[in-house]
Every structure is written in structure tokens, then in C-alpha cells.
Design a protein around this motif. Structure first.
Motif, mmCIF file in Angstrom:
data_model
loop_
_atom_site.group_PDB
_atom_site.id
_atom_site.type_symbol
_atom_site.label_atom_id
_atom_site.label_comp_id
_atom_site.label_asym_id
_atom_site.label_seq_id
_atom_site.Cartn_x
_atom_site.Cartn_y
_atom_site.Cartn_z
ATOM 1 N N THR A 2 -41.226 117.711 -6.054
ATOM 2 C CA THR A 2 -39.819 118.082 -6.038
ATOM 3 C C THR A 2 -39.320 118.235 -4.612
ATOM 4 O OG1 THR A 2 -40.148 119.281 -8.106
ATOM 5 C CG2 THR A 2 -38.142 119.764 -6.886
ATOM 6 N N VAL A 9 -36.827 115.016 -8.487
ATOM 7 C CA VAL A 9 -38.172 115.180 -9.021
ATOM 8 C C VAL A 9 -38.811 113.806 -9.199
ATOM 9 C CG1 VAL A 9 -39.542 116.025 -10.961
ATOM 10 C CG2 VAL A 9 -37.520 117.299 -10.213
ATOM 11 N N THR A 11 -42.419 111.841 -10.524
ATOM 12 C CA THR A 11 -43.561 112.077 -11.405
ATOM 13 C C THR A 11 -44.564 110.939 -11.256
ATOM 14 O OG1 THR A 11 -42.093 113.176 -12.980
ATOM 15 C CG2 THR A 11 -44.238 112.469 -13.800
ATOM 16 N N VAL A 13 -48.878 109.790 -12.532
ATOM 17 C CA VAL A 13 -50.040 110.060 -13.383
ATOM 18 C C VAL A 13 -51.275 109.627 -12.610
ATOM 19 C CG1 VAL A 13 -51.154 109.483 -15.566
ATOM 20 C CG2 VAL A 13 -48.665 109.699 -15.470
ATOM 21 N N PHE A 22 -47.122 108.010 -5.092
ATOM 22 C CA PHE A 22 -45.668 107.965 -5.181
ATOM 23 C C PHE A 22 -45.248 106.857 -4.221
ATOM 24 C CE2 PHE A 22 -46.701 112.377 -6.175
ATOM 25 C CZ PHE A 22 -45.993 112.566 -7.361
ATOM 26 N N GLN A 33 -46.804 119.638 -7.629
ATOM 27 C CA GLN A 33 -47.527 120.350 -8.677
ATOM 28 C C GLN A 33 -48.401 119.378 -9.442
ATOM 29 O OE1 GLN A 33 -44.579 122.292 -11.160
ATOM 30 N NE2 GLN A 33 -44.871 124.200 -10.030
ATOM 31 N N THR A 35 -50.555 119.312 -13.076
ATOM 32 C CA THR A 35 -50.766 120.023 -14.333
ATOM 33 C C THR A 35 -51.690 119.228 -15.234
ATOM 34 O OG1 THR A 35 -48.827 119.016 -15.363
ATOM 35 C CG2 THR A 35 -48.488 121.112 -14.242
ATOM 36 N N THR A 41 -51.948 125.435 -13.437
ATOM 37 C CA THR A 41 -51.156 124.519 -12.617
ATOM 38 C C THR A 41 -51.466 124.757 -11.144
ATOM 39 O OG1 THR A 41 -49.377 124.393 -14.237
ATOM 40 C CG2 THR A 41 -48.798 123.864 -11.964
ATOM 41 N N GLU A 43 -50.452 123.969 -7.124
ATOM 42 C CA GLU A 43 -49.227 123.672 -6.385
ATOM 43 C C GLU A 43 -49.498 123.626 -4.891
ATOM 44 O OE1 GLU A 43 -45.656 126.523 -5.737
ATOM 45 O OE2 GLU A 43 -45.203 125.332 -7.536
#
Length: 67
Positions: A2, A9, A11, A13, A22, A33, A35, A41, A43
Motif C-alpha cells: 500500500t 494497493v 497485490t 501471489v 510487483f 503485508q 498474509t 500477518t 508487515e
């Protein structure tokens, strides 16, 4: 992940080796983060991304901690 200033945001995997990418990230300061069901979680804060940076935060499985 974020953006702290824009609130955007992103995301991703992980792959089987715990790696994640990314591909396009604007310069900014981010909070990341990770999860996974059954785990706490994890961070990382204050990740600064500049133009043309390639950052590594370590493998996602190294972040895991049991609940």
C-alpha cells in the motif's frame, strides 16, 4: 503493498519458492503485508521505492510466524 501517500494497493501471489514480484511500482513509500491462513500477518513498513529500483524484502516464508 500500500502506498502511504496515494493509498494505492498492489497485490501479488507467491510462487512455490515464496517469491513475489510487483512489476510496475510508482516511486513512493509503501507498507508491505504478507498474509496466509493459519499464520500471523507479517508487515514491513517504510519501504521506499525510487525510479528504476529493484528491491528484495526476503522470501515470504521467512516472514511467517505461527499464531
Amino acid at each position: 503493498m500500500t502506498s502511504r501517500t496515494q493509498g494505492n494497493v498492489l497485490t501479488a501471489v507467491t510462487d512455490g519458492g515464496g517469491r513475489f514480484v510487483f512489476p510496475i511500482v510508482r516511486p513512493d513509500t509503501y507498507t508491505l503485508q504478507a498474509t496466509l491462513p493459519g499464520f500471523k500477518t507479517a508487515e514491513r513498513t517504510n519501504l521506499v521505492v525510487n525510479a528504476n529500483d529493484k528491491l528484495s524484502t526476503g522470501r515470504a516464508d521467512a516472514w511467517r510466524s505461527a499464531r
